[in-house]
Design a protein around this motif. Structure first.
Motif, PDB file in Angstrom:
ATOM      1  N   ALA A 235      -7.209   3.825  -6.002  1.00 45.74           N
ATOM      2  CA  ALA A 235      -6.352   2.553  -5.624  1.00 45.74           C
ATOM      3  C   ALA A 235      -7.385   1.572  -4.897  1.00 45.74           C
ATOM      4  O   ALA A 235      -7.617   0.405  -5.347  1.00 45.74           O
ATOM      5  CB  ALA A 235      -5.442   2.863  -4.992  1.00 45.74           C
ATOM      6  N   SER A 236      -8.336   2.171  -4.188  1.00 45.69           N
ATOM      7  CA  SER A 236      -8.981   1.323  -3.483  1.00 45.69           C
ATOM      8  C   SER A 236     -10.006   0.657  -4.262  1.00 45.69           C
ATOM      9  O   SER A 236     -10.736  -0.366  -4.339  1.00 45.69           O
ATOM     10  CB  SER A 236      -9.667   2.170  -2.142  1.00 45.69           C
ATOM     11  OG  SER A 236      -9.000   2.789  -1.517  1.00 45.69           O
TER      12      SER A 236
ATOM     13  N   GLU B  96     -10.003   0.073  -7.660  1.00 44.40           N
ATOM     14  CA  GLU B  96      -9.313  -1.091  -8.560  1.00 44.40           C
ATOM     15  C   GLU B  96      -9.319  -2.248  -7.739  1.00 44.40           C
ATOM     16  O   GLU B  96      -9.452  -3.215  -8.311  1.00 44.40           O
ATOM     17  CB  GLU B  96      -7.795  -0.592  -9.003  1.00 44.40           C
ATOM     18  CG  GLU B  96      -7.295  -1.431  -9.899  1.00 44.40           C
ATOM     19  CD  GLU B  96      -5.991  -1.154 -10.582  1.00 44.40           C
ATOM     20  OE1 GLU B  96      -5.545  -1.755 -11.214  1.00 44.40           O
ATOM     21  OE2 GLU B  96      -5.753   0.222 -10.266  1.00 44.40           O
ATOM     22  N   ARG B  97      -8.697  -1.976  -6.392  1.00 42.39           N
ATOM     23  CA  ARG B  97      -8.389  -3.409  -5.637  1.00 42.39           C
ATOM     24  C   ARG B  97      -9.791  -3.891  -5.355  1.00 42.39           C
ATOM     25  O   ARG B  97      -9.986  -5.192  -5.533  1.00 42.39           O
ATOM     26  CB  ARG B  97      -7.737  -2.666  -4.184  1.00 42.39           C
ATOM     27  CG  ARG B  97      -7.647  -4.055  -3.233  1.00 42.39           C
ATOM     28  CD  ARG B  97      -7.351  -3.463  -1.983  1.00 42.39           C
ATOM     29  NE  ARG B  97      -7.275  -4.721  -0.983  1.00 42.39           N
ATOM     30  CZ  ARG B  97      -7.007  -4.377   0.418  1.00 42.39           C
ATOM     31  NH1 ARG B  97      -6.709  -3.229   0.880  1.00 42.39           N
ATOM     32  NH2 ARG B  97      -6.755  -5.389   1.055  1.00 42.39           N
TER      33      ARG B  97
ATOM     34  N   THR C 257      -1.367   5.035 -14.463  1.00 48.64           N
ATOM     35  CA  THR C 257      -0.599   4.177 -13.491  1.00 48.64           C
ATOM     36  C   THR C 257       0.319   3.262 -13.967  1.00 48.64           C
ATOM     37  O   THR C 257      -0.137   2.494 -14.903  1.00 48.64           O
ATOM     38  CB  THR C 257      -1.418   3.442 -12.376  1.00 48.64           C
ATOM     39  OG1 THR C 257      -2.350   4.254 -11.691  1.00 48.64           O
ATOM     40  CG2 THR C 257      -0.519   2.821 -11.124  1.00 48.64           C
TER      41      THR C 257
ATOM     42  N   HIS D 226      -0.031  -1.411 -10.924  1.00 43.64           N
ATOM     43  CA  HIS D 226      -1.257  -2.380 -10.971  1.00 43.64           C
ATOM     44  C   HIS D 226      -0.914  -3.717 -10.517  1.00 43.64           C
ATOM     45  O   HIS D 226      -1.844  -4.312  -9.943  1.00 43.64           O
ATOM     46  CB  HIS D 226      -1.364  -2.524 -12.449  1.00 43.64           C
ATOM     47  CG  HIS D 226      -2.338  -1.147 -12.988  1.00 43.64           C
ATOM     48  ND1 HIS D 226      -3.336  -0.786 -12.660  1.00 43.64           N
ATOM     49  CD2 HIS D 226      -1.947  -0.387 -14.037  1.00 43.64           C
ATOM     50  CE1 HIS D 226      -3.658   0.571 -13.168  1.00 43.64           C
ATOM     51  NE2 HIS D 226      -2.775   0.623 -14.090  1.00 43.64           N
TER      52      HIS D 226
ATOM     53  N   GLY E 166       0.824  -1.065   0.034  1.00 43.86           N
ATOM     54  CA  GLY E 166      -0.019  -0.210   0.205  1.00 43.86           C
ATOM     55  C   GLY E 166       0.708   1.142   0.024  1.00 43.86           C
ATOM     56  O   GLY E 166       0.683   2.265  -0.641  1.00 43.86           O
TER      57      GLY E 166
ATOM     58  N   ILE F 255       1.942   1.625  -3.638  1.00 44.58           N
ATOM     59  CA  ILE F 255       0.763   2.099  -4.318  1.00 44.58           C
ATOM     60  C   ILE F 255       0.375   3.431  -4.457  1.00 44.58           C
ATOM     61  O   ILE F 255       0.258   4.433  -5.268  1.00 44.58           O
ATOM     62  CB  ILE F 255      -0.343   1.299  -4.210  1.00 44.58           C
ATOM     63  CG1 ILE F 255      -0.261  -0.073  -4.760  1.00 44.58           C
ATOM     64  CG2 ILE F 255      -1.666   1.810  -4.868  1.00 44.58           C
ATOM     65  CD1 ILE F 255      -1.054  -1.075  -3.978  1.00 44.58           C
TER      66      ILE F 255
ATOM     67  N   VAL G 215      -1.567  -3.619  -6.918  1.00 46.56           N
ATOM     68  CA  VAL G 215      -2.790  -3.550  -6.693  1.00 46.56           C
ATOM     69  C   VAL G 215      -3.553  -4.951  -6.810  1.00 46.56           C
ATOM     70  O   VAL G 215      -4.169  -5.457  -5.746  1.00 46.56           O
ATOM     71  CB  VAL G 215      -3.373  -2.565  -7.370  1.00 46.56           C
ATOM     72  CG1 VAL G 215      -5.208  -2.564  -7.202  1.00 46.56           C
ATOM     73  CG2 VAL G 215      -3.071  -1.001  -7.271  1.00 46.56           C
TER      74      VAL G 215
END
Length: 306
Positions: free
Chosen positions: A38-39, A41-42, A216, A221, A26, A29, A224
């Motif tokens: 980011a959250s 995509e995860r 990104t 990625h 994290g 990222i 992630v």
């Protein structure tokens, strides 16, 4: 030890490894992506995999979703939207080691919330555990300078991750209290679904998630994806399998390994823990050991019988 038990223990340790290294990944990222993007995509990856894999297997019942709809909405926003944002925003201004150590106190906050809302009693062992846990967090965030606490000069990132820990504790207590006739897999999947929806809404309100994700680099990625598959999907499944195989009490104690893995990876990456983090880690681990009931304190009545 039977083979199924041995495999369960291996799975639990792998879970804590994933959760511990979540903070290391994290921190990487967040240097390249905005927190909400980011959250999104995860958890889009995690939620999609859960729905596809277990929905097709018939392990996710729509009747459970309908019966607990509003509970899942609230728990998802609390335990996944708020918790995950607190982790990413907190890592902007604190270290992975601090984050992992603060998060390791989640069982203590869960115990306190259970006392307040479910009228559970705190026995001597739990009281000792709470003391050690709070001591450990205090040492970590102040580096031994009590004046920092008295002056409320706690680092912003530490405070945010502490708030996330409280949100996750509230999610666990709320799941026990408000969700009816559901499996742990259903609780995780349906809560994560609504948590992801909350992240998407916030993302388009305050960020430009599509542009952030598109810009990104590939290695980010990959990090992630590691969080989505390892830290979300596999970690939860292995953890719940461990609870089923060896029980919740013995499983929960392994949660203390998470900050240990964070420290090991940070050390390999050239950022070893400082003395206060090491002392705080010992205190936090002792706190959860006592609070989980693995170390019992004999009562007077029991002592008189011996």
């Amino acid at each position: 030890m039977r083979k199924p038990d041995s495999l369960a223990y291996v799975g639990i340790i792998v879970s804590t490894f994933f959760w511990g290294t979540n903070f290391n990944a994290g921190a990487l990222i967040i240097r390249h992506m905005t927190p909400i993007s980011a959250s999104i995509e995860r958890f889009l990856i995690s939620t999609t995999l859960l729905l596809l894999i277990f929905g097709l297997q018939g392990k996710l019942r729509l009747s459970v979703l309908r019966e607990n709809l509003w509970a899942y909405v609230g728990l998802g926003l609390l335990g996944f939207t708020a918790f995950n944002l607190a982790t990413f925003f907190g890592l902007q201004t604190t270290t992975p080691i601090n984050g992992a150590l603060i998060l390791a106190t989640t069982p203590l906050w869960t115990m306190l919330l259970a006392v307040v809302f479910e009228r559970e009693r705190i026995d001597t062992a739990r009281a000792i555990g709470l003391f050690f846990g709070l001591l450990g967090v205090g040492l970590v965030i102040t580096r031994g300078d009590v004046q920092m606490l008295l002056a409320l000069k706690v680092a912003r990132g530490d405070a945010i991750i502490l708030a996330g820990s409280l949100a996750w504790a509230a999610n666990m207590v709320g799941t026990r209290r408000f969700v009816k006739q559901a499996t742990p897999l259903e609780n995780t999947t349906f809560s994560m679904l609504f948590g992801t929806i909350g992240l998407i809404v916030l993302g388009f309100m305050f960020e430009r998630p599509l542009a952030s994700i598109a810009a990104t680099p590939g290695n980010i990625h990959a990090a992630v994806l590691y969080l989505a598959v390892g830290g979300s999907l596999l970690a939860y499944l292995l953890w719940f399998r461990g609870i089923h195989q060896i029980g919740a009490a013995r499983t929960s104690i392994f949660f203390n390994l998470a900050p240990v893995f964070t420290m090991l990876v940070s050390t390999v990456l050239g950022v070893p823990p400082n003395a206060w983090q090491l002392v705080g880690a010992v205190a936090v681990i002792l706190g959860v050991v006592f609070a989980s009931g693995l170390v019992g304190i004999p009562t007077r009545a029991r002592a008189a019988q011996t």
